[in-house]
Design an enzyme around this catalytic site. Sequence first.
Site, PDB file in Angstrom:
ATOM      1  N   HIS A   1      46.606  52.774  -1.579  1.00 49.88           N
ATOM      2  CA  HIS A   1      47.766  53.570  -1.968  1.00 49.88           C
ATOM      3  C   HIS A   1      48.982  53.081  -1.200  1.00 49.88           C
ATOM      4  O   HIS A   1      48.874  52.733  -0.021  1.00 49.88           O
ATOM      5  CB  HIS A   1      47.567  55.050  -1.629  1.00 49.88           C
ATOM      6  CG  HIS A   1      46.487  55.716  -2.414  1.00 49.88           C
ATOM      7  ND1 HIS A   1      46.726  56.350  -3.617  1.00 49.88           N
ATOM      8  CD2 HIS A   1      45.158  55.847  -2.176  1.00 49.88           C
ATOM      9  CE1 HIS A   1      45.595  56.855  -4.078  1.00 49.88           C
ATOM     10  NE2 HIS A   1      44.626  56.560  -3.226  1.00 49.88           N
TER      11      HIS A   1
ATOM     12  N   HIS B   1      46.395  52.498 -11.812  1.00 44.66           N
ATOM     13  CA  HIS B   1      46.723  53.576 -10.877  1.00 44.66           C
ATOM     14  C   HIS B   1      46.700  53.088  -9.429  1.00 44.66           C
ATOM     15  O   HIS B   1      47.374  53.642  -8.576  1.00 44.66           O
ATOM     16  CB  HIS B   1      45.716  54.721 -11.007  1.00 44.66           C
ATOM     17  CG  HIS B   1      45.625  55.311 -12.369  1.00 44.66           C
ATOM     18  ND1 HIS B   1      46.694  55.923 -12.980  1.00 44.66           N
ATOM     19  CD2 HIS B   1      44.601  55.371 -13.253  1.00 44.66           C
ATOM     20  CE1 HIS B   1      46.325  56.349 -14.169  1.00 44.66           C
ATOM     21  NE2 HIS B   1      45.071  56.023 -14.374  1.00 44.66           N
TER      22      HIS B   1
ATOM     23  N   THR C   1      42.355  62.787  -4.890  1.00 43.34           N
ATOM     24  CA  THR C   1      43.821  62.868  -4.975  1.00 43.34           C
ATOM     25  C   THR C   1      44.323  62.444  -6.359  1.00 43.34           C
ATOM     26  O   THR C   1      45.523  62.345  -6.585  1.00 43.34           O
ATOM     27  CB  THR C   1      44.507  61.982  -3.907  1.00 43.34           C
ATOM     28  OG1 THR C   1      44.227  60.611  -4.208  1.00 43.34           O
ATOM     29  CG2 THR C   1      44.012  62.322  -2.518  1.00 43.34           C
TER      30      THR C   1
HETATM   31 ZN   LIG Z   1      42.740  57.305  -3.173  1.00 44.50          ZN
END
Ligand SMILES: [Zn+2]
Length: 246
Positions: free
Chosen positions: A113, A86, A197
């Site tokens: 991210h 992820h 998130t």
């Molecule tokens: Zn994060």
Amino acid sequence: MKKTLLATILMLGSFGSYASELPKHWGYAGEGSPEHWSEISTDFSLCQTGKNQSPIDIHGAMQVKHEALSVIYPNDIKQKIVNNGHAIQVNVEPGNTLNLDGMTFALQQFHFHTPSENTINGESFPMEVHLVHANDKGELTVLAIMFKEGKENAELASAWSVLPQKENETHDLAKAIDLNALLPNNKNYYRFSGSLTTPPCSEGVRWLVMKDQVTVSTQQIAALKAALHHTNNRPIQPLNGRVIID
Ligand SMILES: [Zn+2]
């Protein structure tokens, strides 16, 4: 006629099994994409029903005197970099702390991210790092730093040379990322209440987002994207009356 009916039954059959089969993994595209997270598990219902979700667009912040950023990040604490499928995440041994609201929050891990999840006045950035801290009650504070495209980020260079390319691939970092050096010189930050998130999208998370950005090179952004094989930003969530402090 027979053939059409058979085709219809086959189609219904396959549609039926498709519809009843829940996506097993959350992610950022296809069946497991953010709009489907709450359907994957009942544990993820807040992703759909929560009213204090992250990320947000930071705008209309209220000028309020608030406490200065208080972190202790010794530069000799061991770090391991992992591709968890992820995000690219750095797991840390204990010893890094953040003080806020009279409480001590211990750094658990930090992860990257691309592009940024939060935006500032509608502006998205190519990269954002989340430093996830927890106090002894399990409450979380996430300190976020935005990266803008520019000069190579020297502090990331060593870690980026061993970026794990496959899911679950892990490397010890011979030279730990110095988090003090990763922070911008100006320590002003925005503060608001939000959530994780990623599933389970738990709320009550204290968010601090540094107002100033640090740089990262085009090549470093491309290397992160290549290691992840996909973008990993959840779409912006509504503020629902929350106040952002500047
Ligand atoms: Zn994060």
